[in-house]
Write a protein that holds these residues in place. Structure first.
Motif, PDB file in Angstrom:
ATOM      1  N   SER A 123      38.935  50.448  48.625  1.00  0.00           N
ATOM      2  CA  SER A 123      38.867  49.685  47.302  1.00  0.00           C
ATOM      3  C   SER A 123      40.007  48.624  47.117  1.00  0.00           C
ATOM      4  CB  SER A 123      38.931  50.686  46.202  1.00  0.00           C
ATOM      5  OG  SER A 123      38.963  49.763  45.076  1.00  0.00           O
ATOM      6  N   GLU A 124      39.821  47.260  47.227  1.00  0.00           N
ATOM      7  CA  GLU A 124      40.636  46.543  47.354  1.00  0.00           C
ATOM      8  C   GLU A 124      41.735  46.391  46.327  1.00  0.00           C
ATOM      9  OE1 GLU A 124      39.186  42.973  50.657  1.00  0.00           O
ATOM     10  OE2 GLU A 124      39.254  42.541  48.594  1.00  0.00           O
ATOM     11  N   ILE A 125      42.939  45.906  46.306  1.00  0.00           N
ATOM     12  CA  ILE A 125      43.952  45.786  45.233  1.00  0.00           C
ATOM     13  C   ILE A 125      43.344  44.762  44.163  1.00  0.00           C
ATOM     14  CG2 ILE A 125      46.416  45.507  44.974  1.00  0.00           C
ATOM     15  CD1 ILE A 125      46.862  46.159  47.933  1.00  0.00           C
ATOM     16  N   VAL A 126      43.543  44.939  43.170  1.00  0.00           N
ATOM     17  CA  VAL A 126      43.122  44.099  42.044  1.00  0.00           C
ATOM     18  C   VAL A 126      44.386  43.262  41.512  1.00  0.00           C
ATOM     19  CG1 VAL A 126      42.284  44.141  39.681  1.00  0.00           C
ATOM     20  CG2 VAL A 126      41.562  45.780  41.282  1.00  0.00           C
ATOM     21  N   PRO A 127      44.266  41.974  41.200  1.00  0.00           N
ATOM     22  CA  PRO A 127      45.291  41.050  40.840  1.00  0.00           C
ATOM     23  C   PRO A 127      45.823  41.699  39.542  1.00  0.00           C
ATOM     24  CG  PRO A 127      43.239  39.909  40.685  1.00  0.00           C
ATOM     25  CD  PRO A 127      43.006  41.379  41.492  1.00  0.00           C
ATOM     26  N   ARG A 128      47.312  41.394  39.270  1.00  0.00           N
ATOM     27  CA  ARG A 128      47.792  41.636  37.984  1.00  0.00           C
ATOM     28  C   ARG A 128      48.570  40.524  37.368  1.00  0.00           C
ATOM     29  NH1 ARG A 128      50.842  47.441  39.845  1.00  0.00           N
ATOM     30  NH2 ARG A 128      49.160  48.488  40.886  1.00  0.00           N
TER      31      ARG A 128
ATOM     32  N   ALA B 257      54.433  35.176  45.183  1.00  0.00           N
ATOM     33  CA  ALA B 257      54.544  35.636  46.504  1.00  0.00           C
ATOM     34  C   ALA B 257      54.231  37.125  46.453  1.00  0.00           C
ATOM     35  CB  ALA B 257      56.151  35.934  46.953  1.00  0.00           C
ATOM     36  N   ILE B 258      54.102  37.778  45.580  1.00  0.00           N
ATOM     37  CA  ILE B 258      53.227  39.020  45.437  1.00  0.00           C
ATOM     38  C   ILE B 258      51.961  39.038  45.495  1.00  0.00           C
ATOM     39  CG2 ILE B 258      53.045  41.222  44.230  1.00  0.00           C
ATOM     40  CD1 ILE B 258      55.661  41.046  45.540  1.00  0.00           C
ATOM     41  N   GLU B 259      51.346  37.732  44.731  1.00  0.00           N
ATOM     42  CA  GLU B 259      49.902  37.454  44.822  1.00  0.00           C
ATOM     43  C   GLU B 259      49.397  37.265  46.186  1.00  0.00           C
ATOM     44  OE1 GLU B 259      45.810  36.799  44.124  1.00  0.00           O
ATOM     45  OE2 GLU B 259      47.331  38.101  42.969  1.00  0.00           O
ATOM     46  N   ARG B 260      50.209  36.516  46.862  1.00  0.00           N
ATOM     47  CA  ARG B 260      49.874  36.069  48.411  1.00  0.00           C
ATOM     48  C   ARG B 260      49.928  37.307  49.222  1.00  0.00           C
ATOM     49  NH1 ARG B 260      53.350  31.677  46.958  1.00  0.00           N
ATOM     50  NH2 ARG B 260      55.001  32.654  48.182  1.00  0.00           N
ATOM     51  N   ALA B 261      50.818  38.205  49.000  1.00  0.00           N
ATOM     52  CA  ALA B 261      51.066  39.459  49.735  1.00  0.00           C
ATOM     53  C   ALA B 261      49.694  40.218  49.708  1.00  0.00           C
ATOM     54  CB  ALA B 261      52.188  39.988  49.411  1.00  0.00           C
ATOM     55  N   ARG B 262      49.185  40.233  48.225  1.00  0.00           N
ATOM     56  CA  ARG B 262      48.148  41.219  47.891  1.00  0.00           C
ATOM     57  C   ARG B 262      46.768  40.668  48.638  1.00  0.00           C
ATOM     58  NH1 ARG B 262      43.521  40.794  44.846  1.00  0.00           N
ATOM     59  NH2 ARG B 262      43.904  38.484  44.457  1.00  0.00           N
ATOM     60  N   ARG B 263      46.644  39.220  48.676  1.00  0.00           N
ATOM     61  CA  ARG B 263      45.459  38.882  49.362  1.00  0.00           C
ATOM     62  C   ARG B 263      45.666  38.987  50.882  1.00  0.00           C
ATOM     63  NH1 ARG B 263      45.087  32.734  46.607  1.00  0.00           N
ATOM     64  NH2 ARG B 263      44.611  33.661  44.378  1.00  0.00           N
ATOM     65  N   VAL B 264      46.728  38.932  51.656  1.00  0.00           N
ATOM     66  CA  VAL B 264      46.916  39.322  52.951  1.00  0.00           C
ATOM     67  C   VAL B 264      46.478  40.759  53.032  1.00  0.00           C
ATOM     68  CG1 VAL B 264      48.549  39.438  54.775  1.00  0.00           C
ATOM     69  CG2 VAL B 264      48.548  37.380  53.191  1.00  0.00           C
ATOM     70  N   VAL B 265      47.085  41.640  52.342  1.00  0.00           N
ATOM     71  CA  VAL B 265      46.829  43.263  52.588  1.00  0.00           C
ATOM     72  C   VAL B 265      45.272  43.217  52.510  1.00  0.00           C
ATOM     73  CG1 VAL B 265      47.073  45.267  51.703  1.00  0.00           C
ATOM     74  CG2 VAL B 265      49.086  43.845  51.856  1.00  0.00           C
ATOM     75  N   ASN B 266      44.700  42.654  51.674  1.00  0.00           N
ATOM     76  CA  ASN B 266      43.353  43.206  51.255  1.00  0.00           C
ATOM     77  C   ASN B 266      42.497  42.529  52.371  1.00  0.00           C
ATOM     78  OD1 ASN B 266      43.242  44.250  48.745  1.00  0.00           O
ATOM     79  ND2 ASN B 266      42.943  42.350  47.511  1.00  0.00           N
TER      80      ASN B 266
ATOM     81  N   GLY C 150      33.794  51.447  58.092  1.00  0.00           N
ATOM     82  CA  GLY C 150      33.917  51.841  56.741  1.00  0.00           C
ATOM     83  C   GLY C 150      33.203  50.894  55.632  1.00  0.00           C
ATOM     84  N   VAL C 151      33.500  51.210  54.475  1.00  0.00           N
ATOM     85  CA  VAL C 151      32.996  50.324  53.251  1.00  0.00           C
ATOM     86  C   VAL C 151      34.078  49.462  52.617  1.00  0.00           C
ATOM     87  CG1 VAL C 151      31.453  50.201  51.248  1.00  0.00           C
ATOM     88  CG2 VAL C 151      30.755  51.609  53.113  1.00  0.00           C
ATOM     89  N   VAL C 152      33.928  48.271  52.170  1.00  0.00           N
ATOM     90  CA  VAL C 152      34.943  47.525  51.367  1.00  0.00           C
ATOM     91  C   VAL C 152      34.303  47.274  50.160  1.00  0.00           C
ATOM     92  CG1 VAL C 152      36.419  45.477  51.377  1.00  0.00           C
ATOM     93  CG2 VAL C 152      36.087  46.603  53.688  1.00  0.00           C
ATOM     94  N   ILE C 153      35.238  47.603  48.977  1.00  0.00           N
ATOM     95  CA  ILE C 153      34.779  47.187  47.730  1.00  0.00           C
ATOM     96  C   ILE C 153      35.671  45.857  47.476  1.00  0.00           C
ATOM     97  CG2 ILE C 153      34.630  47.772  45.360  1.00  0.00           C
ATOM     98  CD1 ILE C 153      34.437  50.492  46.247  1.00  0.00           C
ATOM     99  N   ARG C 154      35.174  44.686  47.028  1.00  0.00           N
ATOM    100  CA  ARG C 154      36.114  43.581  46.800  1.00  0.00           C
ATOM    101  C   ARG C 154      36.400  43.238  45.368  1.00  0.00           C
ATOM    102  NH1 ARG C 154      35.535  38.566  50.527  1.00  0.00           N
ATOM    103  NH2 ARG C 154      37.550  38.413  49.663  1.00  0.00           N
ATOM    104  N   HIS C 155      35.606  43.764  44.518  1.00  0.00           N
ATOM    105  CA  HIS C 155      36.013  43.455  43.032  1.00  0.00           C
ATOM    106  C   HIS C 155      36.206  42.021  42.724  1.00  0.00           C
ATOM    107  CE1 HIS C 155      36.823  47.719  42.489  1.00  0.00           C
ATOM    108  NE2 HIS C 155      37.785  47.698  43.678  1.00  0.00           N
ATOM    109  N   ARG C 156      35.204  41.266  43.262  1.00  0.00           N
ATOM    110  CA  ARG C 156      35.258  39.924  42.905  1.00  0.00           C
ATOM    111  C   ARG C 156      35.355  39.551  41.491  1.00  0.00           C
ATOM    112  NH1 ARG C 156      34.341  36.469  47.224  1.00  0.00           N
ATOM    113  NH2 ARG C 156      33.407  37.418  48.906  1.00  0.00           N
ATOM    114  N   GLN C 157      34.618  40.319  40.495  1.00  0.00           N
ATOM    115  CA  GLN C 157      34.732  39.870  39.165  1.00  0.00           C
ATOM    116  C   GLN C 157      35.989  40.244  38.455  1.00  0.00           C
ATOM    117  OE1 GLN C 157      30.884  42.431  38.258  1.00  0.00           O
ATOM    118  NE2 GLN C 157      30.516  40.633  36.682  1.00  0.00           N
ATOM    119  N   LEU C 158      36.896  40.778  39.274  1.00  0.00           N
ATOM    120  CA  LEU C 158      38.276  41.091  38.647  1.00  0.00           C
ATOM    121  C   LEU C 158      39.372  40.063  39.200  1.00  0.00           C
ATOM    122  CD1 LEU C 158      38.456  44.839  38.953  1.00  0.00           C
ATOM    123  CD2 LEU C 158      38.144  43.429  36.731  1.00  0.00           C
ATOM    124  N   GLU C 159      39.086  39.121  40.131  1.00  0.00           N
ATOM    125  CA  GLU C 159      39.821  38.021  40.742  1.00  0.00           C
ATOM    126  C   GLU C 159      39.860  36.998  39.906  1.00  0.00           C
ATOM    127  OE1 GLU C 159      41.246  38.228  43.712  1.00  0.00           O
ATOM    128  OE2 GLU C 159      40.492  40.321  44.445  1.00  0.00           O
TER     129      GLU C 159
END
Length: 212
Positions: free
Chosen positions: A122-127, A138-147, A159-168
């Motif tokens: 389950s991908e990391i959601v932006p904050r 910079a943290i937001e860029r890191a989040r995108r790289v990790v995801n 495996g399966v990946v959940i992207r949470h597009r509606q929370l982006e």
């Protein structure tokens, strides 16, 4: 959006056997479980062929994921689905390269703990607020790289990946006033993503039959 890449013949047909779904991660899962209790389908999210076990630990860091997986493997060797939603709390604490190296190593090791498992990342959601961040951009860029990189890695393992597009994007209307946690609407969207990801994993694990 849920993405997966699996050779269907890899997964056995388990008939009517109930599969255990473990969800481990930080406070997003803690609050999601509480929100699920008052929604149709309850904490089991409406699944009938699966039993959901929630392990949401507030303030959880990635290094806690592996010990939790070890403990789960002592209770249930599989078949099971393992949903992981973690690492968001580590973006301000760890070097990006070190974090991704650890995550990939742990994910690889976790697969070896179980006879049969479908991993769901389950991908990391932006904050709005990243605690301890000197440079939130910079943290937001890191989040995108990790995801991006961890999602690619999980898919490569089947495996399966959940992207949470509606929370982006600009998700302030979906966050609590603290800018860190999701509000009720945000949690509903988050739960919908989890449900889709789990459904896809169960579909793979059961040889192609939906479990909702």
């Amino acid at each position: 959006m849920v993405q997966a890449s699996v050779a269907p013949s890899t997964w056995l047909n388990h008939g009517n056997k109930q599969v255990v779904v473990w969800l481990i991660g930080h406070s997003y899962l803690f609050w999601a479980a509480r929100r699920a209790e008052i929604r149709p389908g309850g904490r089991n999210l409406g699944f009938t062929a699966a039993a959901l076990e929630w392990k949401g630990i507030r303030g959880m860091s990635w290094w806690q994921v592996l010990p939790e997986a070890v403990e789960i493997s002592r209770r249930d060797r599989g078949p099971l689905v393992l949903v992981i939603h973690a690492a968001g709390n580590d973006l301000c604490r760890s070097r990006l390269s070190d974090l991704m190296t650890l995550m990939k190593a742990d994910i690889s090791r976790i697969r070896g703990f179980f006879n049969e498992v479908v991993l769901v990342w389950s991908e990391i959601v932006p904050r709005v607020v990243w605690q301890g961040a000197r440079d939130p951009a910079a943290i937001e860029r890191a989040r995108r790289v990790v995801n991006t990189r961890i999602s690619r890695f999980v898919r490569s393992l089947g495996g399966v990946v959940i992207r949470h597009r509606q929370l982006e994007g600009d998700n302030r209307s979906l966050m609590r006033p603290d800018g860190i946690h999701l509000n009720e609407i945000g949690l509903d969207i988050f739960l919908s993503g989890l449900q889709d990801g789990i459904d896809q994993a169960l579909f793979l694990l059961s040889g192609g039959r939906s479990s909702v």
